[in-house]
Design a protein around this motif. Structure first.
Motif, PDB file in Angstrom:
ATOM      1  N   UNK A  83     -59.746 -30.632  -9.002  1.00 26.32           N
ATOM      2  CA  UNK A  83     -59.735 -31.473  -7.820  1.00 26.32           C
ATOM      3  C   UNK A  83     -60.883 -32.454  -7.905  1.00 26.32           C
ATOM      4  N   UNK A 102     -49.250 -31.305   2.509  1.00 27.02           N
ATOM      5  CA  UNK A 102     -49.682 -31.927   1.267  1.00 27.02           C
ATOM      6  C   UNK A 102     -49.916 -30.942   0.145  1.00 27.02           C
ATOM      7  N   UNK A 112     -58.679 -25.910   0.648  1.00 26.22           N
ATOM      8  CA  UNK A 112     -59.789 -26.288  -0.232  1.00 26.22           C
ATOM      9  C   UNK A 112     -61.049 -26.506   0.591  1.00 26.22           C
ATOM     10  N   UNK A 129     -65.547 -37.169  -1.681  1.00 24.17           N
ATOM     11  CA  UNK A 129     -66.353 -36.521  -0.658  1.00 24.17           C
ATOM     12  C   UNK A 129     -65.842 -36.754   0.735  1.00 24.17           C
ATOM     13  N   UNK A 130     -64.994 -37.741   0.908  1.00 23.78           N
ATOM     14  CA  UNK A 130     -64.520 -37.927   2.271  1.00 23.78           C
ATOM     15  C   UNK A 130     -63.025 -38.200   2.258  1.00 23.78           C
ATOM     16  N   UNK A 131     -62.663 -39.355   2.783  1.00 26.86           N
ATOM     17  CA  UNK A 131     -61.247 -39.637   2.963  1.00 26.86           C
ATOM     18  C   UNK A 131     -60.460 -39.461   1.676  1.00 26.86           C
ATOM     19  N   UNK A 154     -49.470 -31.627  -6.448  1.00 26.16           N
ATOM     20  CA  UNK A 154     -48.082 -31.306  -6.179  1.00 26.16           C
ATOM     21  C   UNK A 154     -47.684 -31.835  -4.815  1.00 26.16           C
ATOM     22  N   UNK A 155     -47.786 -33.145  -4.655  1.00 22.42           N
ATOM     23  CA  UNK A 155     -47.813 -33.666  -3.300  1.00 22.42           C
ATOM     24  C   UNK A 155     -46.451 -33.817  -2.655  1.00 22.42           C
ATOM     25  N   UNK A 201     -53.995 -34.506  -5.103  1.00 24.09           N
ATOM     26  CA  UNK A 201     -52.969 -33.507  -4.933  1.00 24.09           C
ATOM     27  C   UNK A 201     -52.124 -33.399  -6.182  1.00 24.09           C
ATOM     28  N   UNK A 230     -57.079 -27.605   5.128  1.00 22.45           N
ATOM     29  CA  UNK A 230     -55.753 -27.106   4.753  1.00 22.45           C
ATOM     30  C   UNK A 230     -54.709 -27.991   5.409  1.00 22.45           C
ATOM     31  N   UNK A 238     -65.959 -40.601   8.951  1.00 17.63           N
ATOM     32  CA  UNK A 238     -65.692 -40.393   7.528  1.00 17.63           C
ATOM     33  C   UNK A 238     -64.231 -40.076   7.221  1.00 17.63           C
ATOM     34  N   UNK A 239     -63.647 -39.181   7.975  1.00 11.28           N
ATOM     35  CA  UNK A 239     -62.305 -38.734   7.630  1.00 11.28           C
ATOM     36  C   UNK A 239     -61.511 -38.396   8.895  1.00 11.28           C
ATOM     37  N   UNK A 278     -62.870 -35.674  -6.018  1.00 12.57           N
ATOM     38  CA  UNK A 278     -63.035 -36.113  -4.647  1.00 12.57           C
ATOM     39  C   UNK A 278     -64.112 -37.164  -4.572  1.00 12.57           C
ATOM     40  N   UNK A 308     -65.373 -28.347  -3.574  1.00 11.76           N
ATOM     41  CA  UNK A 308     -65.520 -29.732  -4.006  1.00 11.76           C
ATOM     42  C   UNK A 308     -66.979 -30.146  -3.880  1.00 11.76           C
ATOM     43  N   UNK A 309     -67.574 -30.429  -4.971  1.00 10.99           N
ATOM     44  CA  UNK A 309     -68.959 -30.889  -4.967  1.00 10.99           C
ATOM     45  C   UNK A 309     -68.925 -32.353  -5.352  1.00 10.99           C
ATOM     46  N   UNK A 310     -69.620 -33.153  -4.642  1.00  4.99           N
ATOM     47  CA  UNK A 310     -69.591 -34.552  -5.065  1.00  4.99           C
ATOM     48  C   UNK A 310     -70.964 -35.180  -4.974  1.00  4.99           C
ATOM     49  N   UNK A 355     -64.144 -28.818   1.349  1.00  3.58           N
ATOM     50  CA  UNK A 355     -64.543 -30.210   1.169  1.00  3.58           C
ATOM     51  C   UNK A 355     -65.930 -30.395   1.774  1.00  3.58           C
ATOM     52  N   UNK A 356     -66.813 -31.049   1.007  1.00  2.28           N
ATOM     53  CA  UNK A 356     -68.178 -31.282   1.485  1.00  2.28           C
ATOM     54  C   UNK A 356     -68.322 -32.656   2.118  1.00  2.28           C
ATOM     55  N   UNK A 357     -69.050 -32.722   3.206  1.00  2.00           N
ATOM     56  CA  UNK A 357     -69.362 -34.000   3.846  1.00  2.00           C
ATOM     57  C   UNK A 357     -70.872 -34.074   4.031  1.00  2.00           C
TER      58      UNK A 357
END
Ligand code: SF4
Ligand code: FES
Lengths: 158, 264
Positions: free
Chosen positions: A3, B44, B49, A7-9, A16-17, A14, B40, B74-75, A5, B6-8, B51-53
């Motif tokens: 995965x 999709x 998962x 970090x946000x939007x 298997x979208x 995915x 979740x 942000x989201x 990312x 998820x590390x970013x 997710x970091x913010x």
């Protein structure tokens, strides 16, 4: 699963979208409550089992500790235990009664504890049923065998 | 289920102790925090998962403010329930750093913001999306204990008088806001959702010990069931979790005692 990312939007890439029926993916807990759950039970079985656990537990503390001290600590400890020692003790109705009570209480206490564990952790009804059959069989067998031995013990057996 | 993390962006480096110290003395000093949310979306992806913010905030704000900031800035797809934002409606119970709390009653500075703050949906109920769970089984258990006044005879023409002592008998359990923090912190409930759960028992207690109510016998009978109070293992997770400070385990024990003394 890889995965990536930002970090946000739309951070989740995915794999298997293709959207299918969402309910196929919901994270369900085991055995959710339904409208049918929660019928009244007409018996006090659960309450009596609960009380039995508390009362037998208290009695067992004394029986088991007493048993361990007599068998393993007093009079030279474990080395003294022999056929003759057991025969001598079971000649007295008091020790017969002690051991009988200890056997029954410990087995029923343990079996009831296992029953709650099965109720808590076995998810499917058939699994529960067979685990309980196994539990009851083992308990009845051990209790009956132990009782039989205590009452029919023959000190002169050769 | 795998739970990929998820590390970013770069991890928040030092433990910003200066910011936290400032928070204790009332000054405003911003710190950078990482909020790690279990996301979740069944439309999709079948897996949840982490997710970091990253946020730069005053440590005196509440976790709910942080989540709001994430959603607004942000989201926008982040989904959760909240309404009153003041600990009254009970809609934003979530698992924050592994403990059930109301996001609107929990300050950032109190949840070790040096480390990523983890936020998950409450456990034991079906997750619908992100932090939103299906509360139906929870409310079904609540309905099953008949949480309403049951009386016989004619309606009195005046109010039903009750002494101060009689009120104190069940006062603690009237404070419940049905947030489900207690029930979803209970390990018995996690493994078997058919257990009534602490919240239903608390709300039964509220009527069983109300001197004006006459339905105690029926409610006790319901809780004497296989899935009733006898499944409680006195773990005390519920008492720890309750944001209203209700002594939940004590209430359950009082119902057990009432059942035992009623029979003997
Ligand atoms: S007893 Fe406390 S934790 Fe449980 S639902 Fe009521 S307010 Fe929430
Ligand atoms: S938003 Fe109402 S209790 Fe938190």
């Amino acid at each position: 699963m890889a995965i990536e990312t930002t970090g946000s939007v739309s951070g989740v890439e995915l794999t298997n979208a293709a959207p299918t029926d969402p309910s196929a993916f919901l994270i369900e807990p085991p055995r959710a409550r339904t409208k049918r759950t929660g019928r009244k039970s007409r018996t006090n079985f659960e309450m009596l089992a609960w009380l039995f656990m508390r009362l037998s537990g208290v009695v067992l503390v004394f029986l088991v500790l007493g048993h361990l001290i007599i068998q393993l600590v007093l009079d030279g400890g474990v080395t003294k235990i022999s056929f003759a020692f057991v025969a001598g003790r079971w000649a007295s109705p008091f020790w017969q009664g002690w051991d009988l009570l200890m056997l029954w209480l410990a087995m029923l206490h343990g079996a009831n504890g296992m029953r709650t564990v099965i109720n808590d952790y076995a998810e499917r009804d058939t699994t529960r049923f067979w685990l309980k059959v196994l539990l009851v069989t083992a308990t009845v067998f051990t209790v009956l065998l132990g009782t039989l031995v205590i009452f029919t013990f023959d000190p002169n057996i050769s | 289920m795998s739970t990929p993390t998820i590390e970013d962006a770069p991890q928040a480096g030092n433990p910003h102790s200066a910011g936290l110290d400032a928070a204790e003395s009332g000054k405003v000093e911003l710190i950078t925090i990482t909020v790690r949310i279990r996301r979740f979306n069944p439309e999709e992806h079948p897996d949840a998962v982490w997710v970091d913010y990253q946020l730069t905030v005053d440590p005196k704000i509440r976790v709910l403010d942080a989540i709001n900031t994430i959603k607004w800035e942000q989201d926008g797809t982040l989904t959760y329930r909240r309404s009153c934002a003041h600990g009254v409606c009970g809609s934003d119970a979530m698992r924050i750093n592994g403990k059930n709390r109301l996001a609107c009653k929990t300050l950032i500075k109190d949840v070790s913001p040096e480390k990523p703050i983890t936020i998950e949906p409450i456990k034991g109920l079906t997750v619908l999306k992100d932090l939103v769970v299906d509360m139906d089984p929870f409310f079904q258990a609540y309905r099953d204990v008949m949480p309403f006044l049951i009386t016989t005879g004619n309606e009195p023409t005046r109010e039903r008088i009750q002494s101060e002592e009689d009120v104190q008998r069940f006062e603690d359990t009237t404070k419940c806001i049905l947030c489900a923090a207690c029930t979803t912190s209970c390990p018995v409930f996690w493994n078997d959702g058919q257990y009534f759960g602490p919240a239903a028992i608390v709300n039964a207690h509220r009527f069983i010990f109300d001197s004006r109510d006459e339905g105690a016998e029926q409610r006790l009978e319901i809780l004497n069931d296989r899935d009733g109070v006898w499944r409680c293992r006195t773990t005390f997770n519920c008492t720890d979790a309750c944001p209203r400070g209700i002594e939940v385990t004590k209430a359950i024990q009082e119902v057990k005692r009432a059942l035992v003394t009623r029979r003997f």
